[in-house]
Design a protein around this motif. Sequence first.
Motif, PDB file in Angstrom:
ATOM      1  N   PRO A  15       0.825  -1.214   0.000  1.00  8.65           N
ATOM      2  CA  PRO A  15       0.000   0.000   0.000  1.00  8.65           C
ATOM      3  C   PRO A  15       0.858   1.264   0.000  1.00  8.65           C
ATOM      4  O   PRO A  15       1.977   1.283   0.534  1.00  8.65           O
ATOM      5  CB  PRO A  15      -0.796  -0.115   1.295  1.00  8.65           C
ATOM      6  CG  PRO A  15      -0.786  -1.570   1.634  1.00  8.65           C
ATOM      7  CD  PRO A  15       0.532  -2.093   1.124  1.00  8.65           C
ATOM      8  N   LEU A  16       0.328   2.312  -0.584  1.00  7.32           N
ATOM      9  CA  LEU A  16       1.066   3.576  -0.658  1.00  7.32           C
ATOM     10  C   LEU A  16       1.508   4.069   0.708  1.00  7.32           C
ATOM     11  O   LEU A  16       2.574   4.672   0.838  1.00  7.32           O
ATOM     12  CB  LEU A  16       0.203   4.640  -1.349  1.00  7.32           C
ATOM     13  CG  LEU A  16      -0.103   4.403  -2.823  1.00  7.32           C
ATOM     14  CD1 LEU A  16      -1.038   5.489  -3.346  1.00  7.32           C
ATOM     15  CD2 LEU A  16       1.161   4.328  -3.648  1.00  7.32           C
ATOM     16  N   THR A  17       0.703   3.804   1.731  1.00  5.22           N
ATOM     17  CA  THR A  17       1.032   4.268   3.075  1.00  5.22           C
ATOM     18  C   THR A  17       2.208   3.519   3.698  1.00  5.22           C
ATOM     19  O   THR A  17       2.748   3.963   4.709  1.00  5.22           O
ATOM     20  CB  THR A  17      -0.186   4.107   4.009  1.00  5.22           C
ATOM     21  OG1 THR A  17      -0.612   2.740   3.969  1.00  5.22           O
ATOM     22  CG2 THR A  17      -1.311   5.030   3.594  1.00  5.22           C
ATOM     23  N   GLU A  18       2.613   2.407   3.084  1.00  4.24           N
ATOM     24  CA  GLU A  18       3.707   1.601   3.643  1.00  4.24           C
ATOM     25  C   GLU A  18       4.946   1.594   2.757  1.00  4.24           C
ATOM     26  O   GLU A  18       5.925   0.918   3.064  1.00  4.24           O
ATOM     27  CB  GLU A  18       3.227   0.162   3.849  1.00  4.24           C
ATOM     28  CG  GLU A  18       2.100   0.052   4.851  1.00  4.24           C
ATOM     29  CD  GLU A  18       1.572  -1.361   4.987  1.00  4.24           C
ATOM     30  OE1 GLU A  18       2.281  -2.315   4.581  1.00  4.24           O
ATOM     31  OE2 GLU A  18       0.465  -1.523   5.505  1.00  4.24           O
ATOM     32  N   ARG A  19       4.914   2.315   1.678  1.00  3.21           N
ATOM     33  CA  ARG A  19       6.034   2.286   0.740  1.00  3.21           C
ATOM     34  C   ARG A  19       7.158   3.202   1.179  1.00  3.21           C
ATOM     35  O   ARG A  19       6.933   4.316   1.617  1.00  3.21           O
ATOM     36  CB  ARG A  19       5.588   2.730  -0.651  1.00  3.21           C
ATOM     37  CG  ARG A  19       4.712   1.739  -1.325  1.00  3.21           C
ATOM     38  CD  ARG A  19       4.436   2.178  -2.735  1.00  3.21           C
ATOM     39  NE  ARG A  19       3.438   1.305  -3.326  1.00  3.21           N
ATOM     40  CZ  ARG A  19       2.980   1.439  -4.540  1.00  3.21           C
ATOM     41  NH1 ARG A  19       3.414   2.422  -5.307  1.00  3.21           N
ATOM     42  NH2 ARG A  19       2.083   0.608  -5.005  1.00  3.21           N
ATOM     43  N   ALA A  20       8.350   2.704   1.015  1.00  3.44           N
ATOM     44  CA  ALA A  20       9.545   3.540   1.127  1.00  3.44           C
ATOM     45  C   ALA A  20       9.995   3.801  -0.307  1.00  3.44           C
ATOM     46  O   ALA A  20       9.354   3.348  -1.254  1.00  3.44           O
ATOM     47  CB  ALA A  20      10.627   2.808   1.917  1.00  3.44           C
ATOM     48  N   GLU A  21      11.042   4.481  -0.475  1.00  2.00           N
ATOM     49  CA  GLU A  21      11.555   4.686  -1.821  1.00  2.00           C
ATOM     50  C   GLU A  21      11.907   3.332  -2.421  1.00  2.00           C
ATOM     51  O   GLU A  21      12.463   2.469  -1.753  1.00  2.00           O
ATOM     52  CB  GLU A  21      12.788   5.591  -1.791  1.00  2.00           C
ATOM     53  CG  GLU A  21      12.481   7.008  -1.373  1.00  2.00           C
ATOM     54  CD  GLU A  21      11.526   7.705  -2.336  1.00  2.00           C
ATOM     55  OE1 GLU A  21      11.687   7.562  -3.561  1.00  2.00           O
ATOM     56  OE2 GLU A  21      10.617   8.388  -1.838  1.00  2.00           O
TER      57      GLU A  21
END
Length: 115
Positions: A52-58
Amino acid sequence: MIDIPEARFEELVADALDTIPAALAEHMDNVVVVVEDRAVDPHLLGLYQGIPLTERAEYGVGGAMPDRITIFRQPILRRCASEAEVVEQVRITVVHEVAHHFGIDDDRLAELGWA
């Protein structure tokens, strides 16, 4: 159960994606939406696989494989008696799976009426 040809069903999924507000849609990142005829679980209407976008790092060099939203045609058709019902169920399923892409879990979706 109603029978809707694969091509028409894919159009309904595309139409449902078009109903996502532009302000949200522009933030969808590295995600693909596909239609498959059946799921391993015959009751599963859709599936989000990814981070999910909320858990993404670079992502780093080279990026990452895209997230995947799968909408399952046969389970949806089995639930519906008319094309109007299919249109509504596809919309609900697409919104539900896109919400997972944005980091919204099943409990919160149930609170919002999208479970």
